[in-house]
Design an enzyme around this catalytic site. Structure first.
Site, mmCIF file in Angstrom:
data_model
loop_
_atom_site.group_PDB
_atom_site.id
_atom_site.type_symbol
_atom_site.label_atom_id
_atom_site.label_comp_id
_atom_site.label_asym_id
_atom_site.label_seq_id
_atom_site.Cartn_x
_atom_site.Cartn_y
_atom_site.Cartn_z
ATOM 1 N N ALA A 66 0.850 -1.191 0.000
ATOM 2 C CA ALA A 66 0.000 0.000 0.000
ATOM 3 C C ALA A 66 0.887 1.242 0.000
ATOM 4 C CB ALA A 66 -0.904 -0.003 1.225
ATOM 5 N N GLY A 112 -0.246 -5.159 1.259
ATOM 6 C CA GLY A 112 -1.537 -5.093 0.596
ATOM 7 C C GLY A 112 -1.566 -5.830 -0.729
ATOM 8 N N GLU A 115 -2.191 -9.378 0.193
ATOM 9 C CA GLU A 115 -3.586 -9.441 0.631
ATOM 10 C C GLU A 115 -4.533 -9.414 -0.564
ATOM 11 O OE1 GLU A 115 -3.953 -7.456 4.934
ATOM 12 O OE2 GLU A 115 -2.958 -6.151 3.488
ATOM 13 N N GLU A 135 4.214 -5.849 7.414
ATOM 14 C CA GLU A 135 3.619 -4.731 8.152
ATOM 15 C C GLU A 135 4.225 -4.501 9.531
ATOM 16 O OE1 GLU A 135 0.431 -5.692 5.098
ATOM 17 O OE2 GLU A 135 1.961 -6.780 6.234
#
Length: 259
Positions: A66, A112, A115, A135
């Site tokens: 992200a 992300g 994910e 993360e």
């Protein structure tokens, strides 16, 4: 469909979606997530689309994560809202789509990005891909379903190891632990995804959607058996069921209409 951060086109009933931010390693910023939400909704409601292939531009990255700069000043409430909105509009929307999504993972799938791949129904990785959830190196945890979907796919112990160490794994290791379905050379990545969807396209569309719904209900502890029973019953009401049985009896190939 004209987007700023995505390339999307439908060819032979397959919707090809490419995240097109190569200089940023296809990182997910707000605008890209909004465009993904739009194209996911389009896939779900468009009869012409029988399946989706999701990938990233270039050879370096599927999605490298992200866009951290966008939320670096957020407080707790804003962080929760970021995760909830992303899950509802993009990640859960992919998982709950009636159309099968295949992630074609070219290069890095981190944070992300991983994910996003895990939200898809099937994952294919190029043999040079690297996957991970880093993360905790930022003082965060995965917020787009990563703790849940990684555990579902690889088990509790491996998920805890991957998330708490933040280590990347190779495509070969990802296949070994069940995180990806297939590993292929980069040049074969899209064709392998097409090969799978071309098989799916031969099957009854409503039955495919019903099967996906029942499987997702099972992993989300959402009355999977009940969902299966009800979906099984509804299949009997479809024209495709009548066509499938007739084709079987008549020893011919079924011509499914999606009705």
């Amino acid at each position: 469909m004209a987007y700023q951060n995505l390339i999307s086109e439908v060819k032979e009933n397959i919707l090809y979606v490419t995240i097109n931010r190569e200089k940023a390693l296809n990182a997910l910023n707000k605008d890209t997530l909004a465009e993904l939400a739009d194209v996911i909704a389009y896939a779900g409601k468009t009869e012409e689309v029988r399946g989706v292939i999701l990938t990233g531009t270039g050879e370096k990255a599927f999605v490298a994560g992200a866009d951290i700069k966008e939320f670096s000043e957020y407080n707790g409430k804003q962080g929760e809202e970021l995760a909830k909105r992303g899950q509802d509009e993009v990640f859960n929307a992919i998982e709950n789509s009636p159309k099968p999504f295949i992630a074609a993972v070219n290069g890095f799938a981190l944070g992300g990005g991983l994910e996003l791949a895990m939200a898809c129904h099937i994952r294919i990785a190029s043999d040079n891909a690297k996957l991970g959830l880093p993360e905790v190196t930022l003082g965060l945890i995965p917020g787009y379903g990563g703790t849940q979907r990684l555990t579902q796919l690889v088990g509790k112990g491996k998920a805890i190891e991957m998330i708490t160490t933040a280590n990347m794994i190779t495509a070969a290791e990802a296949e070994k632990i069940g995180l990806v379905n297939h590993v292929v050379p980069p040049t074969d990545l899209i064709s392998k995804a097409e090969e799978i969807l071309n098989l799916v396209k031969q099957r009854a569309p409503l039955a495919v959607s019903a099967a996906i719904k029942a499987i997702i209900a099972s992993v989300n502890n959402d009355n999977g058996y009940t969902t299966e029973i009800e979906a099984f019953g509804r299949c009997f009401e479809t024209a495709d069921f009548k066509e499938g049985v007739s084709a079987f009896v008549e020893k011919r190939k079924a011509n499914f209409s999606g009705h």
